[in-house]
Enzyme design. Structure first.
Site, PDB file in Angstrom:
ATOM      1  N   SER A 188      -3.205   8.594   2.629  1.00  0.00           N
ATOM      2  CA  SER A 188      -4.448   9.268   2.233  1.00  0.00           C
ATOM      3  C   SER A 188      -5.387   9.456   3.410  1.00  0.00           C
ATOM      4  CB  SER A 188      -5.205   8.433   1.188  1.00  0.00           C
ATOM      5  OG  SER A 188      -4.610   8.554  -0.034  1.00  0.00           O
ATOM      6  N   CYS A 221      -9.456   1.357  -1.707  1.00  0.00           N
ATOM      7  CA  CYS A 221      -8.200   0.637  -1.422  1.00  0.00           C
ATOM      8  C   CYS A 221      -6.967   1.537  -1.455  1.00  0.00           C
ATOM      9  CB  CYS A 221      -8.059  -0.507  -2.434  1.00  0.00           C
ATOM     10  SG  CYS A 221      -9.302  -1.773  -2.105  1.00  0.00           S
ATOM     11  N   ASP A 277     -12.878   8.745  -3.051  1.00  0.00           N
ATOM     12  CA  ASP A 277     -11.522   9.239  -3.353  1.00  0.00           C
ATOM     13  C   ASP A 277     -11.050   8.642  -4.683  1.00  0.00           C
ATOM     14  OD1 ASP A 277      -9.107  10.561  -2.857  1.00  0.00           O
ATOM     15  OD2 ASP A 277      -8.276   8.929  -1.664  1.00  0.00           O
ATOM     16  N   LYS A 306     -10.356  15.606  -8.065  1.00  0.00           N
ATOM     17  CA  LYS A 306      -8.984  15.680  -8.588  1.00  0.00           C
ATOM     18  C   LYS A 306      -8.923  16.833  -9.583  1.00  0.00           C
ATOM     19  CE  LYS A 306      -8.517  11.863  -6.301  1.00  0.00           C
ATOM     20  NZ  LYS A 306      -7.867  11.807  -4.996  1.00  0.00           N
TER      21      LYS A 306
HETATM   22  C1  SAM Z   1      -6.321   7.522  -4.379  1.00  0.00           C
HETATM   23  S1  SAM Z   1      -6.751   5.862  -4.328  1.00  0.00           S
HETATM   24  C2  SAM Z   1      -7.761   5.758  -2.915  1.00  0.00           C
HETATM   25  C3  SAM Z   1      -6.985   5.732  -1.639  1.00  0.00           C
HETATM   26  C4  SAM Z   1      -7.896   5.467  -0.451  1.00  0.00           C
HETATM   27  N1  SAM Z   1      -8.853   6.549  -0.236  1.00  0.00           N
HETATM   28  C5  SAM Z   1      -7.105   5.305   0.826  1.00  0.00           C
HETATM   29  O1  SAM Z   1      -7.221   6.136   1.703  1.00  0.00           O
HETATM   30  O2  SAM Z   1      -6.367   4.324   0.942  1.00  0.00           O
HETATM   31  C6  SAM Z   1      -7.926   5.724  -5.611  1.00  0.00           C
HETATM   32  C7  SAM Z   1      -8.605   4.362  -5.688  1.00  0.00           C
HETATM   33  O3  SAM Z   1      -9.738   4.510  -6.541  1.00  0.00           O
HETATM   34  C8  SAM Z   1      -9.940   3.274  -7.183  1.00  0.00           C
HETATM   35  N2  SAM Z   1     -10.824   3.505  -8.335  1.00  0.00           N
HETATM   36  C9  SAM Z   1     -10.600   4.276  -9.420  1.00  0.00           C
HETATM   37  N3  SAM Z   1     -11.667   4.220 -10.254  1.00  0.00           N
HETATM   38  C10 SAM Z   1     -12.580   3.421  -9.648  1.00  0.00           C
HETATM   39  C11 SAM Z   1     -13.890   2.981  -9.991  1.00  0.00           C
HETATM   40  N4  SAM Z   1     -14.480   3.368 -11.129  1.00  0.00           N
HETATM   41  N5  SAM Z   1     -14.542   2.170  -9.138  1.00  0.00           N
HETATM   42  C12 SAM Z   1     -13.968   1.783  -7.978  1.00  0.00           C
HETATM   43  N6  SAM Z   1     -12.724   2.157  -7.610  1.00  0.00           N
HETATM   44  C13 SAM Z   1     -12.047   2.965  -8.422  1.00  0.00           C
HETATM   45  C14 SAM Z   1      -8.534   2.808  -7.531  1.00  0.00           C
HETATM   46  O4  SAM Z   1      -8.505   1.410  -7.689  1.00  0.00           O
HETATM   47  C15 SAM Z   1      -7.733   3.273  -6.315  1.00  0.00           C
HETATM   48  O5  SAM Z   1      -7.577   2.230  -5.383  1.00  0.00           O
END
Ligand code: SAM
Length: 356
Positions: A188, A221, A277, A306
Site C-alpha cells: 500500500s 496498519c 486509508d 474505496k
Molecule cells: C487498507 S488497510 C491500510 C493499509 C495501510 N495504509 C498501509 O499502508 O499499510 C486498512 C486499515 O484500516 C483499518 N481500519 C478500518 N476501519 C478503521 C477504523 N474505524 N478505525 C481505525 N482503523 C480502521 C483496518 O484495521 C486496516 O488495518
C-alpha cells in the site's frame, strides 16, 4: 483532430466514458464514447473538433480522475504489413507540422495488451531511427515538445496520436511504475508514494512534507503509508486496532494508538497532515476528512475513497462535491485533486492542499 483516446485501468471504461462526456460537455464540446468492457481505453470522437487551446492547454489529464493518459488521434492504420509497418506511419506523420520530442509505442494495459509489450519495445527502435532520419523527432528526448503515440491494439492495427506537454501524463502508458521499498511493511505504501510524486507539484510537496512536521495516519496498519511519512522525517500518530510494523516503531517517529479513526483526536490538537486509508464508505470518509479540515485539526489531507461496484464515477463526484462545498466557505483556498492511480485498485486517491 476529432477524436480522443483515454487510457484507463481495465474495467473502468464506463466510469472513464462518463467522466469524458461530463467534462467536455462542461466546456460545450460534445462527443460520444466508444469502448468494449475491459479493453483498457475509451475512444471519444467529437462532433466538432475542439480548439487547439482546449487540446494543448486546458484538458489536462492531471485534473481528471479515471483517465491515465489523454492522446489526440491523427490517424488509424489497419492491415499493416508485418514486413513494413514504418512507411505507413511516416506517411501520416508527414501530414502534420509538429516536430516530436519523443515517440511512445504503446498498448492497452490489459492481459491481452501485455502480449504486445515486447513487440512494441522492439518496434520503437527502428521507428525512432526512421523518424529522426526524416527530422520529425528531436535528437534527444524532449518532453517539452509534443509526443507521438503509436498505440497498437493488435499486431497489425495502430492508432497514431499526439499528446502535449501541459496536458499529458509524463509516463508511457500513463503508468507511474515505482520500485517497492524493501523495508516498507506493505505494498500500500506505493499508493501514497505515487500520490506524493504525481498529484502534488514541487511547491505543494515542500509545503506538506516538511521535516519535523506532524501527521495522523487513520487506518495505518501495518504501516505502509506511515513509512512514507517517516522517510520524509515526519512524526506520525498511527491509528488502527491492528499491528504496526516494529521497525517503524523503532524509529522513534511513530506513536501507535489502537483506536477508532472516526473518533480519534490528535494528541496536540492539530497536525500538518491527515492521511487515511480506512476501508469505509466513501461518503463517510469524505465527511470525516472535511471535519478535520474545516475545524483546522489538520492543514492538509491525503486519503483514499474505496469505490463501490457500480456508479463509481457518480459516487466519487458526489463525495468530492460535498467536501468542496464545505471547504469553499472557509477563508483559505484549497487545491483538491482526485486520481485513480496506477497503484490504486478499486479506490481513488484524493489530495487536499491548503494553499498558504
Ligand atoms: C487498507 S488497510 C491500510 C493499509 C495501510 N495504509 C498501509 O499502508 O499499510 C486498512 C486499515 O484500516 C483499518 N481500519 C478500518 N476501519 C478503521 C477504523 N474505524 N478505525 C481505525 N482503523 C480502521 C483496518 O484495521 C486496516 O488495518
Amino acid at each position: 483532430m476529432t477524436s480522443l483516446i483515454a487510457y484507463c485501468r481495465s474495467g473502468y471504461e464506463s466510469d472513464t466514458a462518463k467522466e469524458l462526456a461530463e467534462r467536455t460537455a462542461q466546456q460545450n464540446i460534445y462527443g460520444y464514447p466508444i469502448f468494449r468492457p475491459n479493453q483498457g481505453f475509451v475512444e471519444f470522437p467529437f462532433y466538432e473538433p475542439p480548439s487547439e487551446t482546449f487540446i494543448s492547454n486546458e484538458f489536462d489529464v492531471k485534473n481528471t480522475i479515471f483517465p491515465r493518459q489523454l492522446i489526440w488521434v491523427i490517424a488509424v492504420l489497419s492491415d499493416l504489413e508485418p514486413s513494413d509497418r514504418i512507411s505507413p506511419i511516416l506517411n501520416e506523420v508527414t501530414k502534420h507540422a509538429d516536430k516530436f520530442g519523443a515517440v511512445w509505442v504503446e498498448y492497452p494495459d490489459t492481459d491481452e495488451g501485455k502480449g504486445l509489450a515486447k513487440f512494441c519495445r522492439k518496434f520503437a527502435v527502428p521507428l525512432r531511427q526512421a523518424l529522426r532520419k526524416e527530422n520529425y523527432l528531436t535528437k534527444q528526448e524532449k518532453l517539452l515538445y509534443p509526443v507521438l503515440h503509436v498505440f497498437f491494439t493488435d499486431f497489425n492495427t495502430c492508432k497514431l496520436a499526439i499528446s502535449y506537454p501541459h496536458t499529458r501524463s509524463p509516463f508511457e502508458l500513463g503508468v507511474c511504475r515505482l520500485k517497492f521499498p524493501s523495508s516498507a511493511p506493505s505494498r500500500s505504501t506505493l499508493k501514497l508514494e505515487e500520490a506524493i510524486l504525481t498529484m502534488l507539484n514541487d511547491s505543494e510537496r515542500r509545503l506538506v512534507f516538511r521535516a519535523g512536521a506532524r501527521a495522523v495516519d487513520l487506518g495505518a496498519c501495518p504501516g505502509g503509508w506511515t513509512y512514507q511519512l517517516v522517510t520524509r522525517e515526519m512524526y506520525v500518530e498511527a491509528v488502527d486496532n491492528g499491528l504496526i510494523d516494529e521497525k517503524l516503531m523503532a524509529t522513534g517517529q511513530v506513536a501507535h494508538f489502537a483506536a477508532d479513526g472516526f473518533t480519534y483526536r490528535p494528541q496536540h490538537h492539530k497536525v500538518d497532515l491527515l492521511v487515511c486509508d480506512m476501508i469505509e464508505q466513501p461518503d463517510r470518509v469524505a465527511k470525516l476528512m472535511g471535519d478535520w479540515l474545516v475545524t483546522g485539526r489538520s492543514l492538509h489531507a491525503i486519503f483514499n475513497l474505496k469505490l463501490p461496484m457500480k456508479q463509481r464515477y457518480e459516487t466519487v463526484s458526489q463525495a468530492l462535491l460535498s467536501l468542496k462545498s464545505r471547504l469553499v466557505k472557509l477563508d483559505d483556498q484549497f487545491s483538491v485533486k482526485a486520481r485513480h492511480l496506477y497503484h490504486d485498485r478499486d479506490e481513488v486517491t484524493v489530495t487536499v492542499v491548503r494553499q498558504s
